[in-house]
Design a protein around this motif. Sequence first.
Motif, short mmCIF file in Angstrom:
data_model
loop_
_atom_site.label_atom_id
_atom_site.label_comp_id
_atom_site.label_asym_id
_atom_site.label_seq_id
_atom_site.Cartn_x
_atom_site.Cartn_y
_atom_site.Cartn_z
N ILE A 5 15.56 -7.71 -22.96
CA ILE A 5 14.96 -8.88 -22.35
C ILE A 5 13.80 -9.38 -23.20
CG2 ILE A 5 13.80 -9.75 -20.27
CD1 ILE A 5 15.16 -7.40 -18.76
N ALA A 6 13.82 -10.65 -23.56
CA ALA A 6 12.72 -11.26 -24.30
C ALA A 6 12.16 -12.40 -23.46
CB ALA A 6 13.19 -11.78 -25.65
N ILE A 7 10.87 -12.30 -23.13
CA ILE A 7 10.20 -13.28 -22.28
C ILE A 7 9.52 -14.32 -23.16
CG2 ILE A 7 8.51 -13.59 -20.44
CD1 ILE A 7 8.81 -10.53 -19.94
N ARG A 8 9.87 -15.59 -22.96
CA ARG A 8 9.34 -16.67 -23.81
C ARG A 8 8.43 -17.63 -23.06
NH1 ARG A 8 15.15 -17.84 -26.83
NH2 ARG A 8 15.04 -16.11 -28.31
N SER A 9 8.05 -17.28 -21.83
CA SER A 9 7.10 -18.09 -21.07
C SER A 9 6.45 -17.20 -20.03
CB SER A 9 7.81 -19.29 -20.42
OG SER A 9 8.65 -18.83 -19.37
N SER A 10 5.68 -17.79 -19.13
CA SER A 10 4.91 -17.03 -18.17
C SER A 10 5.80 -16.51 -17.05
CB SER A 10 3.79 -17.90 -17.60
OG SER A 10 2.97 -17.16 -16.72
N SER A 11 6.53 -15.45 -17.34
CA SER A 11 7.43 -14.84 -16.37
C SER A 11 7.41 -13.33 -16.58
CB SER A 11 8.85 -15.38 -16.54
OG SER A 11 9.76 -14.67 -15.73
N HIS A 12 7.70 -12.59 -15.52
CA HIS A 12 7.89 -11.15 -15.66
C HIS A 12 9.26 -10.86 -16.26
CE1 HIS A 12 4.26 -10.83 -13.33
NE2 HIS A 12 4.82 -11.36 -12.26
N GLY A 13 9.50 -9.60 -16.60
CA GLY A 13 10.79 -9.22 -17.14
C GLY A 13 11.83 -9.00 -16.06
N ILE A 14 11.61 -7.99 -15.21
CA ILE A 14 12.51 -7.65 -14.12
C ILE A 14 11.73 -7.67 -12.82
CG2 ILE A 14 14.02 -5.86 -13.14
CD1 ILE A 14 14.43 -4.84 -16.02
N GLY A 15 12.28 -8.27 -11.78
CA GLY A 15 11.61 -8.33 -10.50
C GLY A 15 12.49 -7.78 -9.38
N LEU A 16 11.89 -6.96 -8.51
CA LEU A 16 12.55 -6.48 -7.31
C LEU A 16 11.74 -6.89 -6.09
CD1 LEU A 16 13.50 -4.40 -9.62
CD2 LEU A 16 14.04 -2.88 -7.72
N SER A 17 12.43 -7.36 -5.05
CA SER A 17 11.73 -7.79 -3.85
C SER A 17 12.52 -7.39 -2.62
CB SER A 17 11.51 -9.31 -3.88
OG SER A 17 10.89 -9.76 -2.69
N ASN A 18 11.87 -6.65 -1.71
CA ASN A 18 12.45 -6.29 -0.41
C ASN A 18 13.77 -5.53 -0.55
OD1 ASN A 18 10.35 -7.62 0.99
ND2 ASN A 18 11.42 -9.57 0.86
N VAL A 19 13.80 -4.53 -1.41
CA VAL A 19 15.02 -3.74 -1.57
C VAL A 19 14.70 -2.25 -1.40
CG1 VAL A 19 16.11 -5.43 -3.08
CG2 VAL A 19 14.76 -3.58 -4.09
N ILE A 20 15.72 -1.51 -0.97
CA ILE A 20 15.57 -0.07 -0.74
C ILE A 20 16.59 0.67 -1.61
CG2 ILE A 20 15.68 1.79 0.96
CD1 ILE A 20 15.17 -0.28 3.13
N GLY A 21 16.10 1.57 -2.47
CA GLY A 21 16.97 2.51 -3.17
C GLY A 21 17.62 2.01 -4.44
N ALA A 22 17.02 1.02 -5.12
CA ALA A 22 17.57 0.55 -6.39
C ALA A 22 17.01 1.38 -7.55
CB ALA A 22 17.25 -0.92 -6.60
#
Length: 336
Positions: free
Chosen positions: A261-278
């Motif tokens: 993953i290459a980030i070229r602007s103001s963003s995170h790489g990987i995001g997790l929200s409201n998940v269980i057990g990933a």
Amino acid sequence: FPSHDSKIGIFFKDSEGGRVFNAKINGNFPQSSFTGTQTGHAGILLDSAPSGRQGNFIVSGNDITGCVQGVLIANYGTESRGQGIVISSNTFFSCWDHGVYSAGFDNGIVVDGNSFVFCRIPIAVTGRNHVIANNSITTGGSTGTSTDVVGISLRGPINCVVTGNTMSGDAGVGQTVINLATITGTVVRGNVVSGNIINITNSTGSSTLIQVGGNDCTDLTDNIVSGNVCLGTGRPNTGLIVFTGGASCPAYGTICSGNSIAIRSSSHGIGLSNVIGAKVANNKIRLEFDATSSVTLAGIVASNAVNCDFNGNDTTHYCDGGTEKARYTGHIVTGK
């Protein structure tokens, strides 16, 4: 015909099967006329019979241009679904809603080895057991939020595979490039997104590259996102790859691993929200831009991610350095 003003090149109505090989279809639908709401203008329309195989179609080796939908899988007669349909080795040019569009809850559609140029969200299919593989998807240089953007959209997907696709060019503002979405239903389960190359070159941050689930998702189990190359300008305060569930959404067996993953602007790489057990493991994430002001970015950001496993991920700040570098961290975790 579906209605008196519909324009269809080749139409199979309530059919038990059919073949279209080596046709050249020019729908002559201009980009300037597209508003995002047109229907009934397709190069090839596949309407399966209400019983029996409800499919048995092959569309291969065709040149389809200037249509709202290049190949439309839809129900215009007695209620049916499409299944066992193969769309391969076609060229789609200037199709201003989708190159391939499945309008019902279909089963077992294969879209393989096609070239999509100058289309809007070229592949959109609904249902389960679909395979979207080895397609080339590029933009042609037009502007606007409704036209000429890359994308693969799976709606309510279960047991689907998206693999080996190459996607480059622009994405629409706020768009997700590969989207396993809850547009139909609230379950996104058992899908694989692997080996795709996504290179988004927008000058400003606007897009998520891979998303699994949504805010109303109730089940995210057994999805795998692995071995993808993701280069892009992302949305602020989210990730280039994201997993999103509703409140306390189970995601057991869901894995995000081995992605570059290459980030070229103001963003995170990987995001997790409201998940269980990933599980998020062995991803290579790097920052390739300097923020114009001091901002905090993360390789991985997790919000209300419960009993998740983060292991072996590598985050790197890789740029020349500017007057105000972004603060770049490995993980930001909120909630549990």
